[in-house]
Write an enzyme that holds these catalytic residues in place. Structure first.
Site, PDB file in Angstrom:
ATOM      1  N   TYR A  96     -15.161  17.606 -15.850  1.00 48.33           N
ATOM      2  CA  TYR A  96     -15.586  16.205 -15.891  1.00 48.33           C
ATOM      3  C   TYR A  96     -16.748  15.986 -14.914  1.00 48.33           C
ATOM      4  O   TYR A  96     -16.671  16.401 -13.758  1.00 48.33           O
ATOM      5  CB  TYR A  96     -14.382  15.336 -15.536  1.00 48.33           C
ATOM      6  CG  TYR A  96     -14.679  13.865 -15.472  1.00 48.33           C
ATOM      7  CD1 TYR A  96     -15.041  13.162 -16.612  1.00 48.33           C
ATOM      8  CD2 TYR A  96     -14.591  13.180 -14.275  1.00 48.33           C
ATOM      9  CE1 TYR A  96     -15.316  11.813 -16.554  1.00 48.33           C
ATOM     10  CE2 TYR A  96     -14.861  11.823 -14.202  1.00 48.33           C
ATOM     11  CZ  TYR A  96     -15.226  11.148 -15.347  1.00 48.33           C
ATOM     12  OH  TYR A  96     -15.496   9.801 -15.280  1.00 48.33           O
ATOM     13  N   ASP A 115      -6.145  19.384 -14.321  1.00 50.54           N
ATOM     14  CA  ASP A 115      -6.479  18.060 -14.840  1.00 50.54           C
ATOM     15  C   ASP A 115      -6.028  18.044 -16.306  1.00 50.54           C
ATOM     16  O   ASP A 115      -6.634  18.680 -17.154  1.00 50.54           O
ATOM     17  CB  ASP A 115      -7.989  17.829 -14.705  1.00 50.54           C
ATOM     18  CG  ASP A 115      -8.421  16.425 -15.160  1.00 50.54           C
ATOM     19  OD1 ASP A 115      -7.708  15.835 -15.994  1.00 50.54           O
ATOM     20  OD2 ASP A 115      -9.470  15.954 -14.704  1.00 50.54           O
ATOM     21  N   ARG A 148       0.855  -1.195   0.000  1.00 50.05           N
ATOM     22  CA  ARG A 148       0.000   0.000   0.000  1.00 50.05           C
ATOM     23  C   ARG A 148       0.887   1.239   0.000  1.00 50.05           C
ATOM     24  O   ARG A 148       0.611   2.232  -0.646  1.00 50.05           O
ATOM     25  CB  ARG A 148      -0.954   0.014   1.201  1.00 50.05           C
ATOM     26  CG  ARG A 148      -1.699   1.338   1.319  1.00 50.05           C
ATOM     27  CD  ARG A 148      -3.027   1.324   2.108  1.00 50.05           C
ATOM     28  NE  ARG A 148      -3.130   0.390   3.186  1.00 50.05           N
ATOM     29  CZ  ARG A 148      -2.519   0.514   4.372  1.00 50.05           C
ATOM     30  NH1 ARG A 148      -1.757   1.562   4.625  1.00 50.05           N
ATOM     31  NH2 ARG A 148      -2.667  -0.405   5.293  1.00 50.05           N
ATOM     32  N   LYS A 202      -7.215   6.994 -19.490  1.00 46.34           N
ATOM     33  CA  LYS A 202      -7.481   7.524 -20.817  1.00 46.34           C
ATOM     34  C   LYS A 202      -6.216   7.397 -21.688  1.00 46.34           C
ATOM     35  O   LYS A 202      -5.793   6.310 -21.986  1.00 46.34           O
ATOM     36  CB  LYS A 202      -7.985   8.962 -20.704  1.00 46.34           C
ATOM     37  CG  LYS A 202      -9.045   9.172 -19.592  1.00 46.34           C
ATOM     38  CD  LYS A 202     -10.336   8.428 -19.855  1.00 46.34           C
ATOM     39  CE  LYS A 202     -11.275   8.387 -18.641  1.00 46.34           C
ATOM     40  NZ  LYS A 202     -11.585   9.648 -18.009  1.00 46.34           N
TER      41      LYS A 202
END
Ligand SMILES: *Cc1c(COP(=O)(O)O)cnc(C)c1O
Length: 385
Positions: free
Chosen positions: A98, A173, A46, A198
């Site tokens: 978004y 972003d 983690r 993406k």
């Protein structure tokens, strides 16, 4: 080093134990220690995993950043940024973002007494009168989703320095532009966000997010949030992202080349009302796009005459190569209808306020042959009476 070389080499080393040229998939949760605290740099996955670390070094180099942290999704990355804030803080965001980011702001975080303000930052002047000492974060998406608005990042930075709080962070972003077309850290941003799902991944086979950071102090805070809250990606997904990124540079060249031809085609279609693409001279911020981007990207949106919902549905259900699906940035072309898909979580009256009309169609142009893509769109448009 130029970016076409960086995508293939930056941050990557030959595997020391075997000579493997490709970063192995370290599918392990834990690492054996000689005595407590005496380890080989890894304790628990983690916190860190070697496949992930290699990917993070690679992505940091692409954005000219010092540090990168990868997440189990783009929204996981966005969530970590908001956790830097405290109750009472104000976030200024551009109004056209978004849909999932908007939903997270409004439906998850607004109850923590965080103030979200949405402004039309295509005109950066608007920021002047809206910056206060409580403004802790500026959230930008440029080009934005789905209207391809362009925001002058350098100008935003200038206004923040002049009228803002000295701790105000600028987040960009950069999912639509990718590091190939735009490097926001060089233009004054503090944090760059990617939905690596993406273009970075590029093959529609993984969900991942990434943050790239310039300053160590901010990186440390984000690292603590990430290892504490745990939205980290697995090693297999990190391997897929590393593999995808190797072709990012040539993929973007083809996406952009195809977009030029498809924009030319769409310009001749009588059913179309408005085309949104920063490469067009009629885009209101075409000059800013020309200044801060290396090319204009592979995402185009357009509306139909009379804002015809019926015709929009006819088109998106009749293309064959352009598959009807959410998401973007893969090698295959996609078509979508934001009002009923990606942006359905935004109330209709807010959608309309922001030009997100019922006939708006968004296409993610893949790397297929442009003639085939144009023929596909042509036959779909021919279905309209
Ligand atoms: C997809 C997307 C996100 C969210 O990323 P996920 O990987 O789906 O969580 C954020 N911003 C933009 C611009 C996106 O397109």
């Amino acid at each position: 080093m130029k970016i076409a070389t960086k995508v293939i080499h930056s941050g990557l080393e030959i595997d020391k134990s075997t000579g493997a040229i490709i970063t192995p998939i370290y599918q392990t949760s834990t690492y054996v220690q000689k005595k407590p605290g005496d380890n080989m740099g890894f304790e628990y996955s983690r916190t860190a995993n070697p496949t992930r670390t290699a990917l993070e070094k690679n992505i940091a180099a692409l954005e000219n950043g010092k540090h990168c942290i990868c997440y189990s999704s783009g929204m996981g990355a966005a969530d970590a940024i908001i956790k830097l804030l405290k109750p009472g803080d104000t976030i200024i965001s551009n109004q056209d973002i978004y849909g999932g980011t908007y939903r997270m702001f409004e439906q998850v975080f607004s109850k923590f007494n965080l103030n979200f303000k949405y402004l039309n930052l295509s005109n950066t002047e608007i920021l002047k009168s809206n910056l206060t000492k409580d403004t802790k974060l500026i959230w930008l998406e440029t080009p934005s989703n789905p209207l391809m608005s362009i925001i002058d990042i350098k100008n935003i930075k200038k206004y923040v320095d002049k009228y803002g709080n000295k701790n105000t962070l600028i987040v960009v972003d950069n999912t639509f532009a990718t590091p190939i077309l735009q490097n926001p850290l060089d233009l004054g941003a503090d944090i760059v966000l990617h939905s690596a799902t993406k273009y970075l991944g590029g093959h529609s086979d993984l969900i991942m997010g990434a943050l790239i950071i310039k300053q160590k102090a901010i990186y440390r805070k984000l690292f603590l949030i990430t290892k504490s809250c745990g939205a980290v990606p697995g090693p297999m997904d990190c391997f897929l992202a590393l593999r995808g990124i190797k072709t990012l540079s040539i993929r973007m060249q083809q996406h952009c080349k195809n977009a030029i031809q498809i924009n030319n085609f769409l310009s001749q279609v009588p059913h179309i009302d408005t085309i949104y693409w920063p490469g067009r001279k009629d885009h209101i911020n075409h000059n800013i796009a020309k200044k801060q981007m290396n090319a204009f990207g592979g995402m185009i949106s357009f509306t139909l005459k009379n804002d015809s919902y019926k015709n929009a549905i006819k088109i998106i259900t009749n293309t064959k190569l352009f598959k009807l699906a959410e998401s973007l940035g893969g090698v295959e072309s996609l078509i979508s209808h934001p009002a009923s898909m990606t942006h359905a979580s935004i109330p209709k009256k807010d959608r309309e306020k922001n030009n997100l009309s019922d006939s708006l169609i968004r296409i993610s142009i893949g790397i297929e042959d442009a003639d085939d893509l144009i023929n596909d769109l042509k036959q779909a448009f021919n279905k309209i009476k």
